[in-house]
Design a protein around this motif. Structure first.
Motif, PDB file in Angstrom:
ATOM      1  N   ASN A  52     -27.580 -18.282  10.601  1.00 48.13           N
ATOM      2  CA  ASN A  52     -27.271 -18.860  11.904  1.00 48.13           C
ATOM      3  C   ASN A  52     -28.550 -19.197  12.670  1.00 48.13           C
ATOM      4  O   ASN A  52     -28.658 -20.261  13.294  1.00 48.13           O
ATOM      5  CB  ASN A  52     -26.416 -17.881  12.701  1.00 48.13           C
ATOM      6  CG  ASN A  52     -25.927 -18.476  14.007  1.00 48.13           C
ATOM      7  OD1 ASN A  52     -25.017 -19.286  14.032  1.00 48.13           O
ATOM      8  ND2 ASN A  52     -26.540 -18.065  15.110  1.00 48.13           N
ATOM      9  N   LEU A  83     -23.997 -24.151  11.478  1.00 49.65           N
ATOM     10  CA  LEU A  83     -23.791 -23.189  12.561  1.00 49.65           C
ATOM     11  C   LEU A  83     -22.338 -22.723  12.611  1.00 49.65           C
ATOM     12  O   LEU A  83     -22.051 -21.533  12.766  1.00 49.65           O
ATOM     13  CB  LEU A  83     -24.188 -23.814  13.900  1.00 49.65           C
ATOM     14  CG  LEU A  83     -25.685 -23.896  14.219  1.00 49.65           C
ATOM     15  CD1 LEU A  83     -25.910 -24.682  15.500  1.00 49.65           C
ATOM     16  CD2 LEU A  83     -26.272 -22.497  14.355  1.00 49.65           C
ATOM     17  N   ARG A 127     -21.123 -18.965  11.692  1.00 45.17           N
ATOM     18  CA  ARG A 127     -20.400 -18.231  12.733  1.00 45.17           C
ATOM     19  C   ARG A 127     -19.106 -17.650  12.168  1.00 45.17           C
ATOM     20  O   ARG A 127     -18.728 -16.521  12.490  1.00 45.17           O
ATOM     21  CB  ARG A 127     -20.095 -19.169  13.906  1.00 45.17           C
ATOM     22  CG  ARG A 127     -19.312 -18.512  15.041  1.00 45.17           C
ATOM     23  CD  ARG A 127     -20.007 -17.283  15.560  1.00 45.17           C
ATOM     24  NE  ARG A 127     -19.233 -16.616  16.587  1.00 45.17           N
ATOM     25  CZ  ARG A 127     -19.466 -15.395  17.018  1.00 45.17           C
ATOM     26  NH1 ARG A 127     -20.468 -14.687  16.491  1.00 45.17           N
ATOM     27  NH2 ARG A 127     -18.716 -14.856  17.957  1.00 45.17           N
TER      28      ARG A 127
END
Length: 230
Positions: free
Chosen positions: A11, A58, A62
């Protein structure tokens, strides 16, 4: 402090790439505005592709982080007033997705005196109070409990000593790492809950007398009405 995981590292890397690509797009977009050239346009397009890929990464990392978080152990203490009729219990339940080992509580201001003794005296709560009294293992969904006392006694103790029940749950995860989880035990329900189980029976008995009271009130109103007319 949380340990680094694959999801957190990925991330962070994706976030850095997204920021760099956005900065690159802004710079070369301005350069293309000043001097439109095919090479500058190609760089701008490539930076846009990297930016789109970084944003997708991302989102993916996540999702992985959420799954990893759900698989961690999550032992947490709370007061239970429903499992045993008329008794208050304190429990530690593992609401996480993996086993928690060597679980114990570290109270902020020391163990509270919330345990009812043989003669109704207040005793310090030593349930999982230190490392020597730690719970060996709590599997996912499993809980351990001990009795505090009868409801009205615990309610009176909390009112007499209105301290916040705060501290940290100390435990070891499956990797053997020691973790600390802050906790706060809510006791506000003692302010409105029935302190004694007999109160419910008393309330039910009082409700059975409501029709008789209404009948007496009706007769009284009739007498008052007759007196006013005469």
């Amino acid at each position: 402090m949380k340990s680094w995981t694959l999801a957190s590292a990925g991330n962070g890397l994706a976030l850095v790439l997204a920021l760099l690509s956005l900065c690159t797009m802004a710079y070369f977009g301005y350069q293309f505005y000043l001097e439109p050239k095919p090479d500058i346009a190609n760089v701008f397009t490539g930076a846009g592709a990297v930016s789109a890929a970084s944003i997708s990464a991302l989102v993916a990392f996540r999702s992985v982080a959420i799954v990893e978080e759900s698989q961690r152990p999550y032992p947490y203490p709370y007061i239970d007033i429903k499992s045993r009729y008329g008794l208050s219990l304190i429990k530690i339940k593992n609401a996480g997705g993996s086993a928690a080992h060597r679980v114990y509580l570290e109270w902020t201001d020391g163990p509270p005196s919330l345990r009812q003794g043989p003669n109704s005296e207040a005793q310090p709560l030593q349930f999982a109070g230190d490392e020597t009294q730690a719970i060996a293992v709590l599997m996912p969904g499993e809980e351990q409990a001990t009795m505090l006392g009868v409801h009205h006694w615990v309610a009176d103790r909390i009112k007499a000593n209105p301290r916040e029940l705060r501290g940290q749950v100390v435990y070891q995860d499956v990797k053997g790492d020691t973790c600390r989880l802050p906790f706060f035990i809510d006791t506000s329900f003692y302010q409105w809950a029935l302190a004694d189980e007999t109160e419910l029976l008393k309330a039910h008995n009082a409700m059975t007398h409501v029709p008789d009271v209404l009948t007496q009130m009706s007769k009284s109103l009739e007498q008052i009405s007759k007196s006013l007319k005469s």
